[in-house]
Enzyme design. Structure first.
Site, PDB file in Angstrom:
ATOM      1  N   SER A 253      43.611  33.956  37.778  1.00 23.20           N
ATOM      2  CA  SER A 253      44.214  34.898  38.730  1.00 23.20           C
ATOM      3  C   SER A 253      43.939  34.445  40.165  1.00 23.20           C
ATOM      4  O   SER A 253      44.837  34.489  41.022  1.00 23.20           O
ATOM      5  CB  SER A 253      43.638  36.310  38.529  1.00 23.20           C
ATOM      6  OG  SER A 253      43.834  36.759  37.212  1.00 23.20           O
TER       7      SER A 253
ATOM      8  N   ALA B  29      48.614  37.497  35.777  1.00 21.37           N
ATOM      9  CA  ALA B  29      47.399  37.403  36.587  1.00 21.37           C
ATOM     10  C   ALA B  29      46.938  38.831  36.884  1.00 21.37           C
ATOM     11  O   ALA B  29      47.766  39.741  37.000  1.00 21.37           O
ATOM     12  CB  ALA B  29      47.694  36.660  37.878  1.00 21.37           C
ATOM     13  N   LYS B  30      45.646  39.013  36.970  1.00 18.05           N
ATOM     14  CA  LYS B  30      45.103  40.365  37.213  1.00 18.05           C
ATOM     15  C   LYS B  30      44.820  40.497  38.711  1.00 18.05           C
ATOM     16  O   LYS B  30      43.703  40.282  39.183  1.00 18.05           O
ATOM     17  CB  LYS B  30      43.845  40.561  36.354  1.00 18.05           C
ATOM     18  CG  LYS B  30      43.564  42.009  36.019  1.00 18.05           C
ATOM     19  CD  LYS B  30      42.541  42.141  34.906  1.00 18.05           C
ATOM     20  CE  LYS B  30      41.878  43.496  34.909  1.00 18.05           C
ATOM     21  NZ  LYS B  30      42.757  44.643  34.721  1.00 18.05           N
ATOM     22  N   ILE B  31      45.902  40.790  39.431  1.00 20.56           N
ATOM     23  CA  ILE B  31      45.866  40.835  40.896  1.00 20.56           C
ATOM     24  C   ILE B  31      45.812  42.305  41.332  1.00 20.56           C
ATOM     25  O   ILE B  31      46.581  43.139  40.821  1.00 20.56           O
ATOM     26  CB  ILE B  31      47.129  40.154  41.477  1.00 20.56           C
ATOM     27  CG1 ILE B  31      47.168  38.677  41.037  1.00 20.56           C
ATOM     28  CG2 ILE B  31      47.181  40.286  42.994  1.00 20.56           C
ATOM     29  CD1 ILE B  31      48.462  37.961  41.359  1.00 20.56           C
TER      30      ILE B  31
ATOM     31  N   TYR C 177      48.360  46.663  40.829  1.00 24.25           N
ATOM     32  CA  TYR C 177      47.952  47.959  40.284  1.00 24.25           C
ATOM     33  C   TYR C 177      48.535  49.162  41.025  1.00 24.25           C
ATOM     34  O   TYR C 177      48.405  50.282  40.552  1.00 24.25           O
ATOM     35  CB  TYR C 177      46.413  48.008  40.125  1.00 24.25           C
ATOM     36  CG  TYR C 177      46.061  47.205  38.885  1.00 24.25           C
ATOM     37  CD1 TYR C 177      45.997  47.807  37.643  1.00 24.25           C
ATOM     38  CD2 TYR C 177      45.949  45.827  38.944  1.00 24.25           C
ATOM     39  CE1 TYR C 177      45.775  47.064  36.491  1.00 24.25           C
ATOM     40  CE2 TYR C 177      45.726  45.067  37.795  1.00 24.25           C
ATOM     41  CZ  TYR C 177      45.643  45.702  36.581  1.00 24.25           C
ATOM     42  OH  TYR C 177      45.443  44.979  35.432  1.00 24.25           O
TER      43      TYR C 177
END
Ligand code: PMP
Length: 298
Positions: free
Chosen positions: A62, A152-154, A158
């Site tokens: 990420s 990707a955990k951006i 969220y």
């Protein structure tokens, strides 16, 4: 929230309340941060972090998508995570590593802003209810795969999840987002599975986060002779399912009792969900020797 004593920040363990950042932190303004959610569980051999190495790999993946020059190696991050949990004497709970563009530069191009890293952990129990939850398909659509790097955990992603949760009608516990084509994508922080005639179905990768729990479930289903198919699912398909459940590090395996007010099966947790949930909890709690390799002991 429950706190612990120490937070790891840029290489040092600081008292919880001293781990602070400037209000002009780039990541705070533009979501230019990447993070993970990892769990530590009690096992017969003491506390262990579940799939730490895989979470760290995803974190660094990420970070790369956001052009971050991370000053720590994968091995250093794993060591720092273990140390943070150990020094806090945390027996079970949640771990939140985050890497963000810090203070020193404004404007959208983050290059030049410092890359900061924090690892916090705290006791945290169930994320969703124990009883089968009431899910509502959201009008908020999961981010388009060409708008960002969806696996990707951006942090910025969220806002999409938050809006889905905020727009739930009263009486619903969790949202289910569709992709831009109207196919089932995932929950705000969970992957989705349904069961029909003993076969598990889950949306293909493409718009969703490649969940580490999702991957674990693939392996556990195979162990139990259950087939899993990655498939395009329409809302009408899932309403006809015998069972449905969410998976995620925080949510673990959470049974879905109804979608848009329509019961899934008889509305109770079904036999396949029960098997998968039990198998998952056995693995994370160190009761299945086959998956010892996924446990990083504190
Ligand atoms: N989708 C989203 C959007 C999430 O935030 C999460 C939680 N990280 C998941 C799925 C599940 O991923 P994992 O099993 O790796 O926790």
């Amino acid at each position: 929230m429950e706190t612990t004593d120490l937070i790891w920040m840029n290489g040092k363990l600081l008292p919880w309340e001293k781990a602070q950042t400037h209000v002009l932190t780039h990541g705070l303004h533009y979501g230019s941060a990447v993070f993970e959610g990892t769990r530590v569980y009690k096992t017969p051999q003491g506390p262990a972090i579940f799939r730490l190495k895989d979470h760290t790999k995803r974190l660094l993946y990420s970070a790369k998508t956001m052009g971050m020059n991370v000053p720590y190696s994968e091995a250093e991050i794993n060591m720092a995570t273990l140390e943070t949990v150990r020094r806090n004497k945390l027996k079970q709970g949640y771990i939140r590593p985050i890497i963000y563009y810090g203070y020193g530069k404004m404007g959208l191009n983050p290059i030049g802003a410092p890359v900061e890293m924090v690892i916090a952990c705290w006791p945290w129990g169930k994320y969703l209810d124990d009883r089968p939850i009431r899910v509502q398909i959201s009008d908020i659509v999961r981010i388009h795969p060409k708008s960002s790097v969806t696996d990707a955990k951006i942090s910025g992603h969220y806002t999409n999840s938050i809006m889905a949760v905020l727009s739930l009608d009263p009486g619903f516990d969790e949202a289910l987002l569709l992709d831009f084509k109207g196919n089932i994508a995932e929950g705000p922080g969970e992957n989705f599975f349904m069961v029909k005639k003993g076969v598990l179905y889950t949306p293909k990768l493409g718009t969703i986060l490649a969940g580490i729990t999702r991957d674990t479930i693939f392996q556990l289903a195979a162990d139990h002779g259950l087939k899993v198919l990655e498939k395009t699912l329409k809302p009408t398909d899932v309403l006809k399912g015998d069972e449905a459940f969410f998976t995620g590090t925080a949510a673990e395996v959470t049974a879905i009792g109804s979608i848009n007010g329509k019961k899934i099966g008889n509305g109770k947790m079904g036999p396949v969900t029960t098997t998968i949930q039990q198998a998952y909890m056995d693995v994370v709690k160190g009761k299945n020797k086959k998956y010892e390799r996924y446990l990083s002991r504190i």
